[in-house]
Enzyme design. Sequence first.
Site, short mmCIF file in Angstrom:
data_model
loop_
_atom_site.label_atom_id
_atom_site.label_comp_id
_atom_site.label_asym_id
_atom_site.label_seq_id
_atom_site.Cartn_x
_atom_site.Cartn_y
_atom_site.Cartn_z
N HIS A 256 6.97 21.39 -11.98
CA HIS A 256 8.03 21.86 -11.09
C HIS A 256 7.97 23.35 -10.84
O HIS A 256 8.38 23.83 -9.79
CB HIS A 256 9.38 21.34 -11.56
CG HIS A 256 9.52 19.88 -11.28
ND1 HIS A 256 9.36 18.92 -12.25
CD2 HIS A 256 9.68 19.22 -10.11
CE1 HIS A 256 9.46 17.73 -11.67
NE2 HIS A 256 9.65 17.88 -10.39
N GLU B 97 7.93 5.48 -8.51
CA GLU B 97 7.31 6.52 -9.35
C GLU B 97 6.81 5.97 -10.67
O GLU B 97 6.22 6.70 -11.47
CB GLU B 97 8.34 7.62 -9.67
CG GLU B 97 9.06 8.15 -8.46
CD GLU B 97 9.80 9.44 -8.73
OE1 GLU B 97 9.16 10.49 -8.69
OE2 GLU B 97 11.02 9.38 -8.98
N ASP C 171 4.80 11.66 -10.19
CA ASP C 171 5.20 10.90 -11.37
C ASP C 171 4.41 9.61 -11.51
O ASP C 171 4.09 9.20 -12.62
CB ASP C 171 6.70 10.59 -11.31
CG ASP C 171 7.51 11.77 -11.80
OD1 ASP C 171 7.14 12.33 -12.86
OD2 ASP C 171 8.49 12.15 -11.14
N CYS D 160 5.75 10.97 -0.89
CA CYS D 160 6.36 12.31 -0.89
C CYS D 160 5.89 13.17 -2.06
O CYS D 160 6.40 14.27 -2.25
CB CYS D 160 7.88 12.22 -0.85
SG CYS D 160 8.59 11.50 -2.33
#
Length: 388
Positions: free
Chosen positions: A4, A248, A272, A319
């Site tokens: 992140h 995910e 993920d 995404c």
Amino acid sequence: MTSHTAIVARSLNVPAVVATHNARQLIRDSEMLIVDGQSGVVIINPDRAVLAEYRLKQSELDLERQKLKRLRSKPAETIDGVRVELFANIELPDDVSQVLENGATGIGLFRSEFLFLNREGLPTEDEQFEAYRAVAAGVNGLPVTIRTFDLGADKHKEGLDGLSRVAPNPALGLRAIRFCLAEPRLFLTQLRAILRASHYGRVRILIPMLASSSEIDQALLLIEQAKESLREQNVPFNARIEVGGMIEIPAAVLAMGTFCSKLDFLSIGTNDLIQYTLAVDRADEAVSHLYDPLHPAVLRLLALAIGTANKAKVSIAVCGEMAGEVQMTRLLLGLGLRNYSMHPAHLLTVKQRVLTSEVAAIRPHVDRIRRADDPLKIAAMLEKLNAL
Ligand code: PEP
Ligand code: MG
């Protein structure tokens, strides 16, 4: 690449290199640095020749970007007329200007948890509503997919009881929808804020990290509760708001039937999905060499997810970072993907690749890649596909 921290740096357009060992011992204040995020290199005190070389690279990049701007309002369509939607990912409401500048046809992922981070306490319903409304109203009627907050794992929020205990395995623990279902009051506050914003634009709700049918049912029930509470107060919202789920977790792909029947749309979070398929922590550089989007198992899961959703006529997007990697554009097209959502900075490069691709020519190559088991052969076949 998919931690992140890296995602936020990208969102702020800050060139970044991660996992540079001993950098703090080697670099002193006021030294000049070249941060080459493309090749993962930091150069300390470059000499004149290196500096000149990088200045040239920089202006070439700027020129390239300027040229790409011409594609901004061109529809993303392949040579053989297959239309593709290229959506943008955002982290904060300020990112909307980049979405419009790069000609995205929607926002496919608004990572709402960033409203919760780097601040004291939690955002109130009104603060959240204002943020969502600003995005919904600021994109000229384009769809805006707000992902309910995905806190936990490497997005840690101080002061939230459920998250502050030391979890032995945070990526497998109370994260995303699991945390929301454990803390329904926080979740309902966000749902009310999103629903209120749905009155001001084409807002959709996206739920992260779903693994089982009962989680979908519980999330949908809470959405109904949030709607009911707004109705009682005569607050306007879109009662037919679309609700989607993120794919995910490998289990979600293998049990896609439930997802297709209960949800309005789907979005694959490859960051993920790869982490959980290969059991490789996406934020741990010690195993980052094992993080492989081209692993045959990952490709098979992607093919299965996209194929199942297409057959059920449920819209499906990718995404994760994979959607913005131009090396993957044709591979995903050949697997049947028609909706990509990525950081806005990648959008025009991906569009250019779509415009120069022909699905009919791509398909046989992708079918061969899908059947392959040897990673080296897969890499070679991908190179051939990209050279078409
Ligand atoms: C993903 O997992 O691919 C994704 C888009 O969500 P995030 O990166 O925020 O976990
Ligand atoms: Mg994710």
